[in-house]
Structure formats: C-alpha cells, structure tokens
Design an enzyme around this catalytic site. Structure first.
Site, PDB file in Angstrom:
ATOM      1  N   GLY A 103      -6.032  -1.553   1.797  1.00 29.54           N
ATOM      2  CA  GLY A 103      -7.750  -0.327   1.303  1.00 29.54           C
ATOM      3  C   GLY A 103      -8.185  -1.101   0.169  1.00 29.54           C
ATOM      4  O   GLY A 103      -8.556  -2.227  -0.508  1.00 29.54           O
ATOM      5  N   GLN A 156      -9.269  -1.788  -2.861  1.00 28.39           N
ATOM      6  CA  GLN A 156      -9.341  -2.280  -3.593  1.00 28.39           C
ATOM      7  C   GLN A 156      -7.820  -3.240  -3.781  1.00 28.39           C
ATOM      8  O   GLN A 156      -6.924  -3.284  -4.850  1.00 28.39           O
ATOM      9  CB  GLN A 156      -8.958  -1.391  -5.062  1.00 28.39           C
ATOM     10  CG  GLN A 156     -10.291  -1.248  -6.297  1.00 28.39           C
ATOM     11  CD  GLN A 156     -10.932  -2.293  -6.839  1.00 28.39           C
ATOM     12  OE1 GLN A 156     -10.375  -3.533  -6.512  1.00 28.39           O
ATOM     13  NE2 GLN A 156     -12.116  -2.521  -6.885  1.00 28.39           N
ATOM     14  N   SER A 157      -7.270  -3.352  -2.680  1.00 29.12           N
ATOM     15  CA  SER A 157      -6.030  -4.242  -1.956  1.00 29.12           C
ATOM     16  C   SER A 157      -6.038  -5.624  -2.946  1.00 29.12           C
ATOM     17  O   SER A 157      -6.674  -6.669  -3.020  1.00 29.12           O
ATOM     18  CB  SER A 157      -6.244  -4.699  -0.832  1.00 29.12           C
ATOM     19  OG  SER A 157      -4.904  -5.266  -0.004  1.00 29.12           O
ATOM     20  N   ASN A 158      -4.321  -5.475  -3.038  1.00 31.89           N
ATOM     21  CA  ASN A 158      -3.930  -6.673  -4.134  1.00 31.89           C
ATOM     22  C   ASN A 158      -3.765  -7.352  -2.952  1.00 31.89           C
ATOM     23  O   ASN A 158      -4.222  -8.662  -3.434  1.00 31.89           O
ATOM     24  CB  ASN A 158      -2.490  -6.119  -4.781  1.00 31.89           C
ATOM     25  CG  ASN A 158      -3.161  -5.324  -5.900  1.00 31.89           C
ATOM     26  OD1 ASN A 158      -3.756  -5.651  -6.972  1.00 31.89           O
ATOM     27  ND2 ASN A 158      -1.997  -4.152  -5.881  1.00 31.89           N
ATOM     28  N   ALA A 176      -5.571  -8.243  -0.460  1.00 30.41           N
ATOM     29  CA  ALA A 176      -7.058  -8.770   0.465  1.00 30.41           C
ATOM     30  C   ALA A 176      -7.178  -9.771  -0.020  1.00 30.41           C
ATOM     31  O   ALA A 176      -6.972 -11.384  -0.398  1.00 30.41           O
ATOM     32  CB  ALA A 176      -7.042  -7.647   0.896  1.00 30.41           C
TER      33      ALA A 176
END
Ligand SMILES: *Cc1c(COP(=O)(O)O)cnc(C)c1O
Length: 339
Positions: A67, A69-71, A73
C-alpha cells in the site's frame, strides 16, 4: 539458512498493568516495533533472510510492493540503501495517475509517513492502481525483466516479504521467545496460551505458527486480519508454511492458527470510531502507542475476542507489537477528532 544480522535482538517483553485490566487477560507485549531504528518493525526479521538471499544472488536492485504507506516497502528501501542496493517500490493508490513502468512525479507523492522515508533513502517509487496491484507478482516480474535488459540484476521480494524464506524470521522470533521464557522473563516457565498479532500478508502468521510449535513458545496463534478474510489467509498461510517446511527440514506441523477477520473495520488502513477511541485510550492509559493500520486493530481484535469468549479471560497472551509508527504519523488528520 544464511541470514543477515539486522534485528536488535532479543526484543523486550513488557507488561502494562492497565492493559491487563482493560482486556481481562495476562498480556505480555513483545516489542517487535523496536527491532531497529527507522527501518524498525516486523519486516526486518523477514529481511534478514530475504536480503541475504538477494546478496547471495548478486542482486543490484530489489523490487517490492505494498500500500502507499507500506511499512514493508519502507523497511526494504532503508535496508537496501544500507547494503548499497537500488530499490524500486510499487505502491498502490486508490486514485490519481498511476504507471507500473515509470517513476511517479514528485507532486503525486505523499510528503509524510513511510513515503517520506522511502524518498529520503532514494527508493524509486512507481504508483500503481488497485487493478495492477491484483497482478502485483506479474507486474514486478516484468519490471525486473526490463531492468535486467538495462544491465541490472533484479531481486523481487513478494508483498510483505511473505514467502517461506521470509517467514523463517518469525520462526527465529519464537525461538527468542522460548529463550525469554526459559530465563524467567515471561512469568510462568511454560508456553504462552496464545500469540496474537496483526495479519496483512500472512508471512508473520505462518512463521509464528511454525516457530511456536517447533520451539514450544505458545500453544496457539490468533492472527487478526487487517484486510481480506479468514479463508483467503488460510490459503496464503498454508502455502507459506509448505514453502518454509521445504526450506527447513526441522520444521514440523505449525501450532493451531486461527485467522480472526471480525475486527478489520471499514477497510485496509481505515478505522471506525470505536477503533480510534480504543487506540487513543490504550495510548493514554498505558503509554502503548499502536498504529491505525495494523497493531491498533490487532489489540482491538483481541479485546473483542475476549468479550466474545473466543479467548478465555485470564489467558496468558503474547501480543506482538509489530511496529507501524510511520503509518500513525501519516494519519494525523484521520485521528484528529478522536484526540
Ligand atoms: C506488515 C505488518 C504486519 C503484518 O505482517 P504480515 O506478515 O504482512 O502479515 C503487522 N504489523 C505491521 C506494523 C506491519 O507493518
């Protein structure tokens, strides 16, 4: 299996009296939110294995997705920068311009939260649509081929780092918990009744269930879904469990694993008012700072499960605080009214 050393381990096990009172269980919080610095969270345990594999394969660029705001990534981007690797992130957005082939325009990118960190460490960000995201593996494979034509050696990490290889990081985490039990750092010197944690891509759940059984850390696992439903995750987790067992012959059957999809709220990354109030009250009563996408819903899900009788009152529960602080900091507007 070779792995890098990225996690500040063992992560602490802490007690918060106010949470015991509020939830009606004996709650032990394992601080997986402090596995590191800006790269912290549960994904770092998976990256110990995945990035070791990328280096062994002489990768020059890692590709992954999530997503916006992926943690995961963000952790991947930071570790890639630490290792001198390039990083391409495929981040899902609900609206606005998208392209799987080109970096996003600066103006199209959020300025805060995880995306700030992705950009700070120089990751290339490609914004993709929900439709493209449904084909994320194929999208990353074809982008990898394109990069290879330009002379790079691509390494694709699946969503959430959730493969058999990545899940071994949570087998190790359960060995660490067993060590803490044996040292008398977890109250009784017996396995926890249940491990509870947020579930977004299934790799943590699979690794925890395998590791809990192998190391005698807990009798069962309850994974609180933040997206999708229980039958989807049963399917995903069983695939990951089989992959992990194929990599590590010492892994037996996983501990009983239940997916609880009753506390997802309105959607991925979105909390209802009761969930927001819960997140704020937990922070104020105990100083436990949860995030709105994962850990807030997981602890809320545990509270509801105790009320329903799905988790017995007085149970000795290990709650994995899996991180997500940058995601909280990206939701100041959404939480404003609950403060
Ligand atoms: C990714 C993530 C999870 C979920 O872990 P999965 O292995 O993807 O199911 C939970 N909490 C946080 C903070 C995360 O970033």
């Amino acid at each position: 299996m070779h792995k890098l050393s990225l996690v500040h381990a063992p992560t602490p096990l802490v007690r918060r009296q106010a949470l015991d009172v509020r939830l009606g269980v004996e709650l032990w919080v394992k601080r997986e939110d402090v596995t590191g610095g800006a790269e912290s969270g549960n994904k770092l345990r998976k990256l110990e294995y995945l990035m070791a594999d990328a280096l062994a394969k002489k990768a020059t660029v890692v590709l992954t997705c999530g997503g916006v705001q992926s943690n995961h990534a963000r952790a991947t981007a930071i570790v890639a920068a630490q290792l001198g690797l390039k990083c391409v992130l495929f981040l899902r957005v609900r609206s606005g311009p998208t392209s799987a082939d080109r970096p996003a325009m600066k103006d199209a990118l959020p300025r805060g939260g995880n995306v700030l960190l992705d950009r700070l460490v120089g990751a290339e960000i490609r914004l993709i649509s929900t439709q493209d995201y449904a084909q994320r593996s194929a999208v990353m494979e074809s982008a990898g081929l394109e990069l290879a034509r330009g002379g790079e050696r691509p390494y694709v990490i699946p969503e959430g780092g959730s493969s058999g290889l990545g899940s071994l990081g949570y087998v190790d985490a359960m060995e660490e918990v067993r060590g803490q039990i044996d040292l008398g750092l977890a109250g009784a010197r017996t396995p926890f009744d249940v491990v509870v944690h947020a579930c977004g891509s299934g790799g943590t759940a699979a690794g925890v269930a395998l590791g809990a059984a192998k190391h005698g850390a807990a009798k069962s696992v309850r994974a609180v879904c933040v997206c999708d439903d229980a039958s989807y995750f049963e399917h995903v987790a069983s695939r990951i469990v089989h992959e992990a067992q194929a990599l590590d012959a010492s892994l037996g059957a996983p501990a009983p694993l239940v997916f609880d999809d009753r506390s997802k709220g309105p959607g991925y990354g979105v909390m209802d008012d009761a969930q927001k109030r819960f997140l704020v009250e937990v922070a104020r009563s105990s100083g436990t700072v949860l995030d709105p996408v994962y850990t807030g819903k997981a602890l809320y899900g545990l509270a509801r499960a105790v009320e329903r009788g799905d988790v017995p009152r007085g149970a000795r529960v290990l709650f994995l605080h899996t991180g997500g602080l940058p995601g909280l900091l990206a939701q100041g507007d959404e939480l404003a009214e609950a403060l």
